[in-house]
Design a protein around this motif. Structure first.
Motif, PDB file in Angstrom:
ATOM      1  N   UNK A  13       0.825  -1.212   0.000  1.00 58.40           N
ATOM      2  CA  UNK A  13       0.000   0.000   0.000  1.00 58.40           C
ATOM      3  C   UNK A  13       0.854   1.254   0.000  1.00 58.40           C
ATOM      4  N   UNK A  14       0.551   2.163  -0.919  1.00 61.32           N
ATOM      5  CA  UNK A  14       1.261   3.422  -0.986  1.00 61.32           C
ATOM      6  C   UNK A  14       2.646   3.363  -1.599  1.00 61.32           C
ATOM      7  N   UNK A  15       3.002   2.191  -2.132  1.00 64.49           N
ATOM      8  CA  UNK A  15       4.347   2.038  -2.714  1.00 64.49           C
ATOM      9  C   UNK A  15       4.255   1.601  -4.168  1.00 64.49           C
ATOM     10  N   UNK A  16       5.366   1.773  -4.878  1.00 62.42           N
ATOM     11  CA  UNK A  16       5.455   1.317  -6.248  1.00 62.42           C
ATOM     12  C   UNK A  16       5.560  -0.206  -6.288  1.00 62.42           C
ATOM     13  N   UNK A  17       5.107  -0.769  -7.395  1.00 62.38           N
ATOM     14  CA  UNK A  17       5.281  -2.203  -7.569  1.00 62.38           C
ATOM     15  C   UNK A  17       6.776  -2.501  -7.737  1.00 62.38           C
ATOM     16  N   UNK A  18       7.223  -3.597  -7.117  1.00 60.65           N
ATOM     17  CA  UNK A  18       8.646  -3.924  -7.153  1.00 60.65           C
ATOM     18  C   UNK A  18       8.868  -5.383  -7.536  1.00 60.65           C
ATOM     19  N   UNK A  19      10.033  -5.609  -8.089  1.00 58.10           N
ATOM     20  CA  UNK A  19      10.452  -6.957  -8.477  1.00 58.10           C
ATOM     21  C   UNK A  19      10.720  -7.804  -7.251  1.00 58.10           C
ATOM     22  N   UNK A  20      10.328  -9.086  -7.321  1.00 59.83           N
ATOM     23  CA  UNK A  20      10.603 -10.035  -6.250  1.00 59.83           C
ATOM     24  C   UNK A  20      11.528 -11.158  -6.732  1.00 59.83           C
ATOM     25  N   UNK A  21      11.121 -11.843  -7.803  1.00 59.17           N
ATOM     26  CA  UNK A  21      11.895 -12.988  -8.281  1.00 59.17           C
ATOM     27  C   UNK A  21      11.521 -13.276  -9.723  1.00 59.17           C
ATOM     28  N   UNK A  22      12.439 -13.925 -10.439  1.00 58.26           N
ATOM     29  CA  UNK A  22      12.177 -14.311 -11.818  1.00 58.26           C
ATOM     30  C   UNK A  22      12.885 -15.616 -12.124  1.00 58.26           C
ATOM     31  N   UNK A  23      12.349 -16.345 -13.112  1.00 55.56           N
ATOM     32  CA  UNK A  23      12.928 -17.626 -13.505  1.00 55.56           C
ATOM     33  C   UNK A  23      12.865 -17.744 -15.014  1.00 55.56           C
ATOM     34  N   UNK A  24      13.930 -18.267 -15.601  1.00 54.85           N
ATOM     35  CA  UNK A  24      13.965 -18.438 -17.048  1.00 54.85           C
ATOM     36  C   UNK A  24      13.055 -19.578 -17.472  1.00 54.85           C
ATOM     37  N   UNK A  25      12.839 -19.709 -18.783  1.00 55.17           N
ATOM     38  CA  UNK A  25      11.869 -20.684 -19.277  1.00 55.17           C
ATOM     39  C   UNK A  25      12.268 -22.112 -18.944  1.00 55.17           C
ATOM     40  N   UNK A  26      13.587 -22.373 -18.856  1.00 54.30           N
ATOM     41  CA  UNK A  26      14.050 -23.738 -18.600  1.00 54.30           C
ATOM     42  C   UNK A  26      14.486 -23.948 -17.159  1.00 54.30           C
ATOM     43  N   UNK A  27      14.210 -22.939 -16.300  1.00 55.73           N
ATOM     44  CA  UNK A  27      14.559 -22.990 -14.877  1.00 55.73           C
ATOM     45  C   UNK A  27      16.050 -22.933 -14.618  1.00 55.73           C
ATOM     46  N   UNK A  28      16.855 -22.712 -15.652  1.00 53.80           N
ATOM     47  CA  UNK A  28      18.296 -22.705 -15.449  1.00 53.80           C
ATOM     48  C   UNK A  28      18.817 -21.442 -14.777  1.00 53.80           C
TER      49      UNK A  28
END
Length: 123
Positions: free
Chosen positions: A41-56
């Motif tokens: 609430x009251x903050x910008x959306x932020x990145x948490x985690x990401x994964x490539x298509x092959x999970x590598x």
């Protein structure tokens, strides 16, 4: 067109764990890198985690490293976010997103977004 639906959010206490899921439909899931973002609430959306298509390859925000784990199941068309040792500052609406631009921490690389699932951590 990929549709994304998140689930698994809830109200937990500090130190608890939650596992978020995001089910994809309508596209070739294995073609996409997937990410989790959050907005408090009251903050910008932020990145948490990401994964490539092959999970590598995986990427995490510094604030969640060592506590959160992103994974995916390309057969089920699902991406997961295992969240351990939750803190009150993790309280936010969590979104999953799909990108054809490779592993990315940037919102504008993600074309498809879910509606979000609420995570609330009480102290």
């Amino acid at each position: 067109q990929v549709q994304l639906v998140e689930s698994g959010g809830g109200l937990v206490q500090s130190g608890d764990s939650l596992r978020l899921s995001c089910v994809a439909s309508g596209g070739t899931f294995s073609s996409y890198s997937m990410g989790w973002f959050r907005q408090a609430p009251g903050k910008e959306r932020e990145f948490v985690a990401a994964i490539s298509w092959h999970s590598g390859r995986r990427s995490y925000a510094d604030s969640v490293k060592g506590r959160f784990t992103i994974s995916r199941d390309n057969v089920q068309g699902t991406v997961f976010l295992q969240m351990n040792s939750l803190k009150p500052e993790d309280t936010a609406l969590y979104y999953c997103a799909a990108s054809l631009n490779g592993l990315s921490t940037r919102e504008y690389d993600y074309r498809h977004w879910g509606q979000g699932t609420q995570v609330t951590v009480s102290s």
